[in-house]
Design a protein around this motif. Structure first.
Motif, PDB file in Angstrom:
ATOM      1  N   UNK A  43     -21.120  26.537  94.395  1.00 12.53           N
ATOM      2  CA  UNK A  43     -20.259  27.555  93.986  1.00 12.53           C
ATOM      3  C   UNK A  43     -19.931  26.951  92.531  1.00 12.53           C
ATOM      4  N   UNK A  44     -19.302  27.835  91.587  1.00 12.51           N
ATOM      5  CA  UNK A  44     -18.417  27.437  90.655  1.00 12.51           C
ATOM      6  C   UNK A  44     -17.064  27.171  90.680  1.00 12.51           C
ATOM      7  N   UNK A  45     -16.390  26.346  89.859  1.00 15.43           N
ATOM      8  CA  UNK A  45     -15.155  25.962  90.144  1.00 15.43           C
ATOM      9  C   UNK A  45     -14.241  27.168  89.953  1.00 15.43           C
ATOM     10  N   UNK A  46     -13.131  27.291  90.850  1.00 17.08           N
ATOM     11  CA  UNK A  46     -12.334  28.431  90.816  1.00 17.08           C
ATOM     12  C   UNK A  46     -10.812  28.086  90.870  1.00 17.08           C
ATOM     13  N   UNK A  47     -10.016  28.985  90.415  1.00 21.53           N
ATOM     14  CA  UNK A  47      -8.523  28.870  90.290  1.00 21.53           C
ATOM     15  C   UNK A  47      -8.023  28.709  91.662  1.00 21.53           C
ATOM     16  N   UNK A  48      -6.916  28.058  91.941  1.00 22.20           N
ATOM     17  CA  UNK A  48      -6.200  27.992  93.131  1.00 22.20           C
ATOM     18  C   UNK A  48      -4.879  28.165  92.867  1.00 22.20           C
ATOM     19  N   UNK A  49      -4.246  27.375  92.194  1.00 20.24           N
ATOM     20  CA  UNK A  49      -2.612  27.554  91.815  1.00 20.24           C
ATOM     21  C   UNK A  49      -2.302  26.772  90.866  1.00 20.24           C
ATOM     22  N   UNK A  50      -1.281  27.391  90.281  1.00 20.67           N
ATOM     23  CA  UNK A  50      -0.674  26.842  89.041  1.00 20.67           C
ATOM     24  C   UNK A  50       0.857  26.879  89.227  1.00 20.67           C
ATOM     25  N   UNK A  51       1.614  25.924  88.418  1.00 20.97           N
ATOM     26  CA  UNK A  51       3.123  26.128  88.219  1.00 20.97           C
ATOM     27  C   UNK A  51       3.407  25.417  86.781  1.00 20.97           C
ATOM     28  N   UNK A  52       4.413  26.198  86.271  1.00 22.18           N
ATOM     29  CA  UNK A  52       4.930  25.868  85.054  1.00 22.18           C
ATOM     30  C   UNK A  52       5.816  24.838  85.143  1.00 22.18           C
ATOM     31  N   UNK A  53       6.194  24.266  83.923  1.00 16.76           N
ATOM     32  CA  UNK A  53       7.207  23.149  83.883  1.00 16.76           C
ATOM     33  C   UNK A  53       8.739  23.664  84.271  1.00 16.76           C
ATOM     34  N   UNK A  54       8.888  24.818  84.264  1.00 20.03           N
ATOM     35  CA  UNK A  54      10.278  25.355  84.958  1.00 20.03           C
ATOM     36  C   UNK A  54      10.069  25.758  86.238  1.00 20.03           C
ATOM     37  N   UNK A  55       8.861  25.832  86.976  1.00 17.86           N
ATOM     38  CA  UNK A  55       8.697  25.838  88.318  1.00 17.86           C
ATOM     39  C   UNK A  55       8.161  27.400  88.838  1.00 17.86           C
TER      40      UNK A  55
END
Length: 121
Positions: A43-55
């Motif tokens: 399968x193709x690569x998929x987004x799981x999670x992200x976090x900004x500098x401030x949390x």
């Protein structure tokens, strides 16, 4: 340039937990949003999670309530705590750095080499 190195992948039984870590080096870590992506077999690569500098965090619907992303800006690290793992979570997991909008759009300025997570049912 930012270098990203993941660790913590492995084999786990369904229902178990794993913690992935990503160490960043090179250009300053500050200001970048950090993310985790995965590519299941075939399968193709998929987004799981992200976090900004401030949390501020964001998650794919498929992992909400099971995965937790965190970062330690002083240590230039980002982690992904994965609980209640399922066979569908089997994939190569990638750490990434970039802008918040890019990460949410499955793009990144920098990528790690990936770490394999295999969940046996």
């Amino acid at each position: 340039q930012v270098q990203l190195v993941e660790s913590g992948g492995g084999l786990v039984q369904a229902g178990g937990s794993l913690r992935l870590s990503c160490a960043a080096s090179g250009r300053t870590f500050s200001g970048y949003s950090m993310g985790w992506f995965r590519q299941p077999p075939g399968k193709e690569r998929e987004f799981v999670a992200a976090i900004r500098w401030i949390g501020l965090t964001a998650y794919a619907d498929s992992v909400k309530g099971r995965f937790t992303v965190s970062r330690d800006n002083a240590k230039n690290t980002v982690s992904l705590q994965m609980n209640s793992l399922q066979a569908d979570d089997t994939a190569v997991y990638y750490c990434a750095a970039g802008s918040w909008d890019d990460l949410r759009g499955a793009r990144a300025s920098y990528w790690g080499q990936g770490t394999q997570v295999t969940v046996s049912s």
